[in-house]
Design a protein around this motif. Structure first.
Motif, PDB file in Angstrom:
ATOM      1  N   UNK A  92       0.831  -1.208   0.000  1.00 39.38           N
ATOM      2  CA  UNK A  92       0.000   0.000   0.000  1.00 39.38           C
ATOM      3  C   UNK A  92       0.862   1.253   0.000  1.00 39.38           C
ATOM      4  N   UNK A  93       1.981   1.225   0.730  1.00 41.63           N
ATOM      5  CA  UNK A  93       2.861   2.394   0.786  1.00 41.63           C
ATOM      6  C   UNK A  93       3.531   2.667  -0.555  1.00 41.63           C
ATOM      7  N   UNK A  94       3.787   1.608  -1.342  1.00 42.81           N
ATOM      8  CA  UNK A  94       4.453   1.786  -2.628  1.00 42.81           C
ATOM      9  C   UNK A  94       3.489   2.107  -3.764  1.00 42.81           C
ATOM     10  N   UNK A  95       2.204   1.789  -3.563  1.00 42.66           N
ATOM     11  CA  UNK A  95       1.227   1.980  -4.638  1.00 42.66           C
ATOM     12  C   UNK A  95       0.914   3.451  -4.848  1.00 42.66           C
ATOM     13  N   UNK A  96       0.613   3.782  -6.074  1.00 40.98           N
ATOM     14  CA  UNK A  96       0.271   5.169  -6.420  1.00 40.98           C
ATOM     15  C   UNK A  96      -1.162   5.478  -6.002  1.00 40.98           C
ATOM     16  N   UNK A  97      -1.370   6.661  -5.471  1.00 39.49           N
ATOM     17  CA  UNK A  97      -2.701   7.048  -5.025  1.00 39.49           C
ATOM     18  C   UNK A  97      -3.684   7.061  -6.189  1.00 39.49           C
ATOM     19  N   UNK A  98      -4.854   6.464  -5.934  1.00 35.45           N
ATOM     20  CA  UNK A  98      -5.888   6.405  -6.957  1.00 35.45           C
ATOM     21  C   UNK A  98      -5.767   5.230  -7.904  1.00 35.45           C
ATOM     22  N   UNK A  99      -4.739   4.422  -7.771  1.00 35.20           N
ATOM     23  CA  UNK A  99      -4.540   3.297  -8.681  1.00 35.20           C
ATOM     24  C   UNK A  99      -5.364   2.097  -8.239  1.00 35.20           C
ATOM     25  N   UNK A 100      -5.602   1.178  -9.183  1.00 31.15           N
ATOM     26  CA  UNK A 100      -6.337  -0.049  -8.857  1.00 31.15           C
ATOM     27  C   UNK A 100      -5.542  -0.914  -7.879  1.00 31.15           C
ATOM     28  N   UNK A 101      -4.224  -0.898  -8.003  1.00 31.12           N
ATOM     29  CA  UNK A 101      -3.384  -1.690  -7.115  1.00 31.12           C
ATOM     30  C   UNK A 101      -3.526  -1.220  -5.670  1.00 31.12           C
ATOM     31  N   UNK A 102      -3.590   0.091  -5.491  1.00 31.03           N
ATOM     32  CA  UNK A 102      -3.761   0.625  -4.137  1.00 31.03           C
ATOM     33  C   UNK A 102      -5.138   0.262  -3.573  1.00 31.03           C
ATOM     34  N   UNK A 103      -6.162   0.354  -4.412  1.00 30.72           N
ATOM     35  CA  UNK A 103      -7.489  -0.005  -3.956  1.00 30.72           C
ATOM     36  C   UNK A 103      -7.599  -1.476  -3.585  1.00 30.72           C
ATOM     37  N   UNK A 104      -6.948  -2.348  -4.343  1.00 35.35           N
ATOM     38  CA  UNK A 104      -6.956  -3.777  -4.043  1.00 35.35           C
ATOM     39  C   UNK A 104      -6.248  -4.061  -2.721  1.00 35.35           C
ATOM     40  N   UNK A 105      -5.135  -3.380  -2.474  1.00 36.26           N
ATOM     41  CA  UNK A 105      -4.402  -3.565  -1.218  1.00 36.26           C
ATOM     42  C   UNK A 105      -5.227  -3.076  -0.033  1.00 36.26           C
ATOM     43  N   UNK A 106      -5.927  -1.964  -0.184  1.00 34.61           N
ATOM     44  CA  UNK A 106      -6.736  -1.432   0.904  1.00 34.61           C
ATOM     45  C   UNK A 106      -7.871  -2.386   1.255  1.00 34.61           C
ATOM     46  N   UNK A 107      -8.485  -2.996   0.247  1.00 30.99           N
ATOM     47  CA  UNK A 107      -9.573  -3.941   0.515  1.00 30.99           C
ATOM     48  C   UNK A 107      -9.055  -5.192   1.227  1.00 30.99           C
ATOM     49  N   UNK A 108      -7.872  -5.661   0.828  1.00 29.31           N
ATOM     50  CA  UNK A 108      -7.304  -6.831   1.486  1.00 29.31           C
ATOM     51  C   UNK A 108      -6.943  -6.530   2.934  1.00 29.31           C
ATOM     52  N   UNK A 109      -6.414  -5.342   3.192  1.00 29.10           N
ATOM     53  CA  UNK A 109      -6.095  -4.938   4.568  1.00 29.10           C
ATOM     54  C   UNK A 109      -7.363  -4.825   5.400  1.00 29.10           C
ATOM     55  N   UNK A 110      -8.414  -4.257   4.806  1.00 32.66           N
ATOM     56  CA  UNK A 110      -9.681  -4.104   5.524  1.00 32.66           C
ATOM     57  C   UNK A 110     -10.264  -5.458   5.910  1.00 32.66           C
ATOM     58  N   UNK A 111     -10.110  -6.460   5.052  1.00 35.30           N
ATOM     59  CA  UNK A 111     -10.630  -7.790   5.364  1.00 35.30           C
ATOM     60  C   UNK A 111      -9.887  -8.410   6.549  1.00 35.30           C
ATOM     61  N   UNK A 112      -8.561  -8.220   6.593  1.00 30.69           N
ATOM     62  CA  UNK A 112      -7.793  -8.744   7.726  1.00 30.69           C
ATOM     63  C   UNK A 112      -8.156  -8.023   9.019  1.00 30.69           C
ATOM     64  N   UNK A 113      -8.304  -6.698   8.956  1.00 32.27           N
ATOM     65  CA  UNK A 113      -8.691  -5.930  10.135  1.00 32.27           C
ATOM     66  C   UNK A 113     -10.078  -6.335  10.623  1.00 32.27           C
ATOM     67  N   UNK A 114     -10.986  -6.557   9.684  1.00 31.59           N
ATOM     68  CA  UNK A 114     -12.339  -6.964  10.060  1.00 31.59           C
ATOM     69  C   UNK A 114     -12.325  -8.348  10.702  1.00 31.59           C
ATOM     70  N   UNK A 115     -11.470  -9.240  10.199  1.00 30.81           N
ATOM     71  CA  UNK A 115     -11.357 -10.579  10.782  1.00 30.81           C
ATOM     72  C   UNK A 115     -10.858 -10.492  12.225  1.00 30.81           C
ATOM     73  N   UNK A 116      -9.889  -9.612  12.461  1.00 32.01           N
ATOM     74  CA  UNK A 116      -9.370  -9.421  13.813  1.00 32.01           C
ATOM     75  C   UNK A 116     -10.443  -8.854  14.731  1.00 32.01           C
ATOM     76  N   UNK A 117     -11.194  -7.877  14.231  1.00 33.41           N
ATOM     77  CA  UNK A 117     -12.256  -7.271  15.037  1.00 33.41           C
ATOM     78  C   UNK A 117     -13.365  -8.274  15.340  1.00 33.41           C
ATOM     79  N   UNK A 118     -13.690  -9.131  14.377  1.00 34.71           N
ATOM     80  CA  UNK A 118     -14.725 -10.147  14.602  1.00 34.71           C
ATOM     81  C   UNK A 118     -14.305 -11.122  15.699  1.00 34.71           C
ATOM     82  N   UNK A 119     -13.046 -11.534  15.679  1.00 33.21           N
ATOM     83  CA  UNK A 119     -12.557 -12.456  16.705  1.00 33.21           C
ATOM     84  C   UNK A 119     -12.579 -11.794  18.082  1.00 33.21           C
ATOM     85  N   UNK A 120     -12.192 -10.523  18.142  1.00 31.15           N
ATOM     86  CA  UNK A 120     -12.205  -9.811  19.419  1.00 31.15           C
ATOM     87  C   UNK A 120     -13.633  -9.666  19.942  1.00 31.15           C
TER      88      UNK A 120
END
Length: 274
Positions: A92-120
Protein backbone atom coordinates in the motif's frame (compact mmCIF):
# COMPACT_ATOMS: atom_id res chain seq x y z
CA UNK A 1 -36.80 -9.14 4.08
CA UNK A 2 -38.30 -6.10 2.41
CA UNK A 3 -36.21 -2.93 2.41
CA UNK A 4 -37.93 0.37 1.49
CA UNK A 5 -36.95 1.66 -1.99
CA UNK A 6 -34.97 -1.54 -2.60
CA UNK A 7 -37.43 -4.40 -2.42
CA UNK A 8 -37.04 -7.98 -1.27
CA UNK A 9 -33.50 -8.95 -0.30
CA UNK A 10 -32.29 -12.41 0.67
CA UNK A 11 -29.97 -12.80 3.65
CA UNK A 12 -28.47 -15.58 5.77
CA UNK A 13 -29.72 -16.07 9.34
CA UNK A 14 -27.02 -16.09 12.03
CA UNK A 15 -29.36 -16.35 15.01
CA UNK A 16 -33.02 -16.44 15.86
CA UNK A 17 -34.83 -13.12 16.14
CA UNK A 18 -37.18 -12.70 19.13
CA UNK A 19 -40.84 -11.89 18.66
CA UNK A 20 -42.00 -8.30 18.50
CA UNK A 21 -39.12 -6.90 16.44
CA UNK A 22 -40.36 -4.01 14.29
CA UNK A 23 -37.23 -2.35 12.89
CA UNK A 24 -33.92 -3.25 11.32
CA UNK A 25 -30.75 -1.60 10.08
CA UNK A 26 -28.64 -2.49 7.04
CA UNK A 27 -24.95 -1.56 7.13
CA UNK A 28 -21.84 -2.00 4.99
CA UNK A 29 -18.58 -2.59 6.88
CA UNK A 30 -15.05 -1.67 5.79
CA UNK A 31 -14.45 -5.17 4.43
CA UNK A 32 -17.31 -4.79 1.93
CA UNK A 33 -19.74 -7.04 3.81
CA UNK A 34 -23.41 -6.20 4.18
CA UNK A 35 -25.13 -6.84 7.52
CA UNK A 36 -28.72 -6.62 8.71
CA UNK A 37 -29.35 -5.99 12.41
CA UNK A 38 -32.79 -6.32 14.00
CA UNK A 39 -33.55 -4.00 16.92
CA UNK A 40 -34.09 -6.19 19.98
CA UNK A 41 -32.97 -5.72 23.59
CA UNK A 42 -32.16 -9.09 25.20
CA UNK A 43 -32.98 -9.79 28.82
CA UNK A 44 -30.10 -9.42 31.32
CA UNK A 45 -28.39 -12.55 32.60
CA UNK A 46 -29.66 -13.46 36.10
CA UNK A 47 -27.12 -13.65 38.92
CA UNK A 48 -26.22 -17.18 40.06
CA UNK A 49 -26.95 -16.27 43.70
CA UNK A 50 -23.76 -17.82 45.08
CA UNK A 51 -22.36 -14.58 46.51
CA UNK A 52 -19.13 -15.02 44.56
CA UNK A 53 -17.11 -11.89 43.73
CA UNK A 54 -14.49 -11.88 40.98
CA UNK A 55 -11.82 -9.29 40.26
CA UNK A 56 -10.74 -8.62 36.68
CA UNK A 57 -7.39 -7.03 35.84
CA UNK A 58 -7.05 -5.94 32.22
CA UNK A 59 -3.68 -5.83 30.50
CA UNK A 60 -1.93 -5.89 27.14
CA UNK A 61 -0.06 -9.19 27.38
CA UNK A 62 -2.94 -10.85 29.28
CA UNK A 63 -6.23 -9.35 28.14
CA UNK A 64 -8.11 -10.26 31.33
CA UNK A 65 -6.69 -11.88 34.46
CA UNK A 66 -9.25 -13.14 36.98
CA UNK A 67 -8.82 -13.35 40.74
CA UNK A 68 -9.53 -17.07 40.37
CA UNK A 69 -6.17 -17.45 38.61
CA UNK A 70 -7.58 -17.70 35.09
CA UNK A 71 -5.70 -15.86 32.33
CA UNK A 72 -7.85 -14.92 29.34
CA UNK A 73 -6.52 -13.57 26.06
CA UNK A 74 -8.36 -11.90 23.23
CA UNK A 75 -7.53 -13.71 19.97
CA UNK A 76 -5.87 -11.63 17.30
CA UNK A 77 -4.34 -12.35 13.93
CA UNK A 78 -2.33 -15.51 13.49
CA UNK A 79 1.38 -15.30 12.69
CA UNK A 80 0.79 -16.00 9.01
CA UNK A 81 -1.91 -13.33 8.91
CA UNK A 82 0.42 -10.82 10.58
CA UNK A 83 3.05 -11.49 7.93
CA UNK A 84 0.46 -11.04 5.18
CA UNK A 85 -0.73 -7.80 6.77
CA UNK A 86 2.82 -6.45 6.88
CA UNK A 87 3.32 -7.25 3.20
CA UNK A 88 0.03 -5.59 2.29
CA UNK A 89 0.96 -2.45 4.23
CA UNK A 90 4.26 -2.25 2.35
CA UNK A 91 2.45 -2.75 -0.95
CA UNK A 92 0.00 0.00 0.00
CA UNK A 93 2.86 2.39 0.79
CA UNK A 94 4.45 1.79 -2.63
CA UNK A 95 1.23 1.98 -4.64
CA UNK A 96 0.27 5.17 -6.42
CA UNK A 97 -2.70 7.05 -5.03
CA UNK A 98 -5.89 6.41 -6.96
CA UNK A 99 -4.54 3.30 -8.68
CA UNK A 100 -6.34 -0.05 -8.86
CA UNK A 101 -3.38 -1.69 -7.12
CA UNK A 102 -3.76 0.63 -4.14
CA UNK A 103 -7.49 -0.01 -3.96
CA UNK A 104 -6.96 -3.78 -4.04
CA UNK A 105 -4.40 -3.57 -1.22
CA UNK A 106 -6.74 -1.43 0.90
CA UNK A 107 -9.57 -3.94 0.51
CA UNK A 108 -7.30 -6.83 1.49
CA UNK A 109 -6.09 -4.94 4.57
CA UNK A 110 -9.68 -4.10 5.52
CA UNK A 111 -10.63 -7.79 5.36
CA UNK A 112 -7.79 -8.74 7.73
CA UNK A 113 -8.69 -5.93 10.14
CA UNK A 114 -12.34 -6.96 10.06
CA UNK A 115 -11.36 -10.58 10.78
CA UNK A 116 -9.37 -9.42 13.81
CA UNK A 117 -12.26 -7.27 15.04
CA UNK A 118 -14.73 -10.15 14.60
CA UNK A 119 -12.56 -12.46 16.71
CA UNK A 120 -12.21 -9.81 19.42
CA UNK A 121 -15.95 -9.19 19.49
CA UNK A 122 -16.68 -12.92 19.68
CA UNK A 123 -14.24 -13.26 22.60
CA UNK A 124 -15.83 -10.31 24.41
CA UNK A 125 -19.32 -11.78 24.01
CA UNK A 126 -18.33 -15.23 25.27
CA UNK A 127 -16.20 -13.92 28.15
CA UNK A 128 -18.79 -11.42 29.37
CA UNK A 129 -21.54 -14.05 29.26
CA UNK A 130 -19.40 -16.54 31.18
CA UNK A 131 -18.54 -14.00 33.90
CA UNK A 132 -22.15 -12.83 34.24
CA UNK A 133 -23.33 -16.43 34.71
CA UNK A 134 -20.64 -17.49 37.19
CA UNK A 135 -20.35 -14.51 39.56
CA UNK A 136 -22.74 -12.27 41.45
CA UNK A 137 -20.40 -9.26 41.50
CA UNK A 138 -17.78 -8.46 38.85
CA UNK A 139 -15.15 -5.94 39.90
CA UNK A 140 -13.05 -4.16 37.26
CA UNK A 141 -10.57 -1.32 37.34
CA UNK A 142 -12.02 2.09 36.52
CA UNK A 143 -9.71 2.91 33.61
CA UNK A 144 -9.96 6.01 31.42
CA UNK A 145 -9.11 4.26 28.18
CA UNK A 146 -9.55 7.39 26.07
CA UNK A 147 -6.84 9.18 28.01
CA UNK A 148 -4.60 6.11 28.06
CA UNK A 149 -4.68 5.74 24.27
CA UNK A 150 -4.18 9.42 23.48
CA UNK A 151 -1.49 10.12 20.89
CA UNK A 152 1.97 11.13 22.10
CA UNK A 153 3.01 12.96 18.92
CA UNK A 154 2.82 16.42 20.47
CA UNK A 155 3.35 19.46 18.28
CA UNK A 156 6.06 20.73 15.98
CA UNK A 157 7.28 23.10 18.67
CA UNK A 158 7.07 20.48 21.42
CA UNK A 159 7.30 16.99 19.88
CA UNK A 160 6.51 14.00 22.02
CA UNK A 161 8.92 11.32 23.20
CA UNK A 162 8.81 7.57 22.54
CA UNK A 163 6.04 8.14 20.02
CA UNK A 164 6.50 4.80 18.25
CA UNK A 165 6.45 2.86 21.54
CA UNK A 166 3.35 4.74 22.70
CA UNK A 167 1.60 4.01 19.40
CA UNK A 168 2.35 0.31 19.83
CA UNK A 169 0.98 0.39 23.39
CA UNK A 170 -2.18 2.12 22.16
CA UNK A 171 -2.72 -0.57 19.55
CA UNK A 172 -2.22 -3.26 22.19
CA UNK A 173 -4.76 -1.68 24.54
CA UNK A 174 -7.38 -1.35 21.82
CA UNK A 175 -6.71 -4.88 20.52
CA UNK A 176 -7.30 -6.31 24.02
CA UNK A 177 -10.92 -5.07 23.98
CA UNK A 178 -10.79 -3.41 27.42
CA UNK A 179 -13.70 -1.06 26.83
CA UNK A 180 -15.86 -3.56 24.94
CA UNK A 181 -15.59 -6.12 27.73
CA UNK A 182 -16.78 -3.76 30.47
CA UNK A 183 -19.53 -2.33 28.28
CA UNK A 184 -20.97 -5.76 27.57
CA UNK A 185 -20.65 -6.78 31.23
CA UNK A 186 -22.67 -3.72 32.29
CA UNK A 187 -25.32 -4.58 29.71
CA UNK A 188 -25.55 -8.28 30.57
CA UNK A 189 -25.18 -7.89 34.35
CA UNK A 190 -26.66 -4.46 35.17
CA UNK A 191 -25.99 -3.34 38.73
CA UNK A 192 -23.50 -6.14 39.33
CA UNK A 193 -20.37 -4.51 37.87
CA UNK A 194 -18.25 -2.44 40.26
CA UNK A 195 -15.53 -0.09 39.02
CA UNK A 196 -12.58 0.15 41.39
CA UNK A 197 -9.89 2.82 41.69
CA UNK A 198 -6.89 1.24 39.91
CA UNK A 199 -4.22 3.11 41.86
CA UNK A 200 -1.64 0.83 43.54
CA UNK A 201 -3.55 -2.37 42.74
CA UNK A 202 -0.54 -3.70 40.83
CA UNK A 203 1.93 -2.68 43.57
CA UNK A 204 0.00 -3.99 46.60
CA UNK A 205 0.71 -7.43 47.99
CA UNK A 206 -2.53 -9.36 48.35
CA UNK A 207 -1.13 -11.29 51.33
CA UNK A 208 0.28 -8.55 53.59
CA UNK A 209 -0.96 -5.33 51.87
CA UNK A 210 2.57 -3.94 51.59
CA UNK A 211 2.82 -1.37 48.79
CA UNK A 212 6.08 -1.30 46.86
CA UNK A 213 6.92 -0.73 43.22
CA UNK A 214 9.88 -3.09 43.57
CA UNK A 215 7.53 -6.03 44.27
CA UNK A 216 6.56 -6.03 40.60
CA UNK A 217 9.52 -8.10 39.44
CA UNK A 218 8.38 -8.23 35.83
CA UNK A 219 5.27 -8.14 33.72
CA UNK A 220 4.27 -11.61 34.91
CA UNK A 221 5.85 -12.01 38.37
CA UNK A 222 4.87 -10.35 41.64
CA UNK A 223 7.29 -11.02 44.52
CA UNK A 224 6.55 -9.06 47.69
CA UNK A 225 9.67 -7.46 49.15
CA UNK A 226 8.11 -7.52 52.63
CA UNK A 227 6.68 -11.01 53.12
CA UNK A 228 7.95 -12.94 50.10
CA UNK A 229 4.48 -13.64 48.69
CA UNK A 230 4.75 -14.75 45.07
CA UNK A 231 2.01 -14.79 42.46
CA UNK A 232 1.29 -13.90 38.88
CA UNK A 233 1.38 -10.11 38.79
CA UNK A 234 -1.92 -9.71 36.97
CA UNK A 235 -3.69 -12.27 39.16
CA UNK A 236 -2.37 -10.50 42.28
CA UNK A 237 -3.82 -7.23 40.97
CA UNK A 238 -7.14 -8.94 40.18
CA UNK A 239 -7.32 -10.25 43.75
CA UNK A 240 -6.75 -6.72 45.07
CA UNK A 241 -9.57 -5.45 42.86
CA UNK A 242 -11.82 -8.23 44.16
CA UNK A 243 -10.99 -7.51 47.81
CA UNK A 244 -11.68 -3.82 47.36
CA UNK A 245 -15.08 -4.56 45.87
CA UNK A 246 -15.92 -7.01 48.63
CA UNK A 247 -14.78 -4.61 51.35
CA UNK A 248 -12.20 -7.04 52.73
CA UNK A 249 -9.33 -5.95 54.95
CA UNK A 250 -10.49 -2.36 55.48
CA UNK A 251 -10.93 -2.41 59.24
CA UNK A 252 -8.04 -4.84 59.74
CA UNK A 253 -5.55 -2.39 58.28
CA UNK A 254 -6.35 0.71 60.24
CA UNK A 255 -9.28 1.73 58.09
CA UNK A 256 -7.05 2.26 55.06
CA UNK A 257 -8.80 1.27 51.82
CA UNK A 258 -6.83 -1.18 49.71
CA UNK A 259 -4.66 0.66 47.23
CA UNK A 260 -3.66 3.58 49.47
CA UNK A 261 -0.13 4.90 49.07
CA UNK A 262 0.97 4.45 52.71
CA UNK A 263 2.38 1.25 54.20
CA UNK A 264 1.04 0.66 57.68
CA UNK A 265 1.31 -2.14 60.20
CA UNK A 266 -2.01 -3.82 61.07
CA UNK A 267 -3.64 -2.79 64.29
CA UNK A 268 -3.66 -5.83 66.59
CA UNK A 269 -6.77 -4.82 68.48
CA UNK A 270 -8.97 -5.02 65.39
CA UNK A 271 -10.36 -8.19 63.88
CA UNK A 272 -10.42 -8.74 60.10
CA UNK A 273 -13.72 -8.15 58.38
CA UNK A 274 -14.91 -10.91 56.07
Amino acid sequence: MKIPKVGLVRFRWSRAVPDGVKSLRVTLDRAGRWHVAFAAIPDPIPAPGTGEVVGVDRGVVVSAALSTGELLNSPGLRDTEKIRLLRLLRKLARAQRGSNRRGKAKRAIAKLRAREADRRKDWVEKTSTDLARRFDVIAVEHLKIGNMTRSAKGTVEAPGRNVRQKAGLNRGILAAGWGQLVTRLEQKAPGRVQKIDPRYTSQTCNACRHVARESRESQALFLCVACGWQDHADVNAAKNVRDTAAGHAVAAWGGRPLGGPVNREPQRDLLPVG
